[in-house]
Design an enzyme around this catalytic site. Sequence first.
Site, PDB file in Angstrom:
ATOM      1  N   ASP A   7      43.584  40.902  41.225  1.00 33.19           N
ATOM      2  CA  ASP A   7      42.606  39.898  40.576  1.00 33.19           C
ATOM      3  C   ASP A   7      41.983  40.245  39.551  1.00 33.19           C
ATOM      4  O   ASP A   7      41.167  41.107  39.463  1.00 33.19           O
ATOM      5  CB  ASP A   7      41.282  39.899  41.996  1.00 33.19           C
ATOM      6  N   GLU A  67      46.469  36.588  40.432  1.00 30.82           N
ATOM      7  CA  GLU A  67      45.739  35.415  40.371  1.00 30.82           C
ATOM      8  C   GLU A  67      46.055  34.732  38.847  1.00 30.82           C
ATOM      9  O   GLU A  67      45.558  35.490  37.966  1.00 30.82           O
ATOM     10  CB  GLU A  67      44.312  35.290  40.755  1.00 30.82           C
ATOM     11  N   ASP A 140      36.231  41.725  44.976  1.00 30.03           N
ATOM     12  CA  ASP A 140      37.491  41.758  43.836  1.00 30.03           C
ATOM     13  C   ASP A 140      38.561  42.492  44.800  1.00 30.03           C
ATOM     14  O   ASP A 140      39.939  41.800  44.450  1.00 30.03           O
ATOM     15  CB  ASP A 140      37.359  42.557  42.621  1.00 30.03           C
TER      16      ASP A 140
END
Length: 197
Positions: A7, A67, A140
């Site tokens: 992420d 992501e 996260d």
Amino acid sequence: MRIFGIDPGSGRTGYGCVETDGRVVRLVTCGAITAAAGDAFPERLARIHRGLSALLAGCAPDCVAIESVFHASNARSALKLGHARGVAMLAAVEFGCPVVEYTPAAIKRAVVGYGRAQKHQVQQMIKLLLGLEQPPSPHDAADALAVAICHLHSMPPAELGARGSGLVARTPDPGSRVPDPGSRPRSWRQYRPPTNG
């Protein structure tokens, strides 16, 4: 099969690695690479690259899932996020891993079942899917694990068993904190809230 999820963020980059034998998904590691308060932007990127490179070497994943950029508050934020994603992809490619990308909405749908799920909902589902005692923290790290699990859910079951690190189905150790695979959901579709009484 081991999947390493990322992420990306210029201030804090979440990471999470999971492994599966085609039947059960287990946590390998998770956390976040946090920039020091006084770091200049180039040093933040270097810190992310060094940290991810060391983690990839330690985890030896079969694939890296990241992501993708979906939105940012402004153009400056989008550019910084793009730089962070770039060094994350560079670390993966240098290690020799294929890289796949998923939008935030696709990740949330795969893990929670709803593309606009809140961060605490993602954390709770990651806790359930991996049989953890506490939700992963910081958020996260939970987001990075969600990216990895999203990729696992997108793969055909036969491919999970045929590729990867040679994991074989095994009976959980009775002393292990990981519950029996039959006692926890493998996806959000199988989750049922506990009944009272």
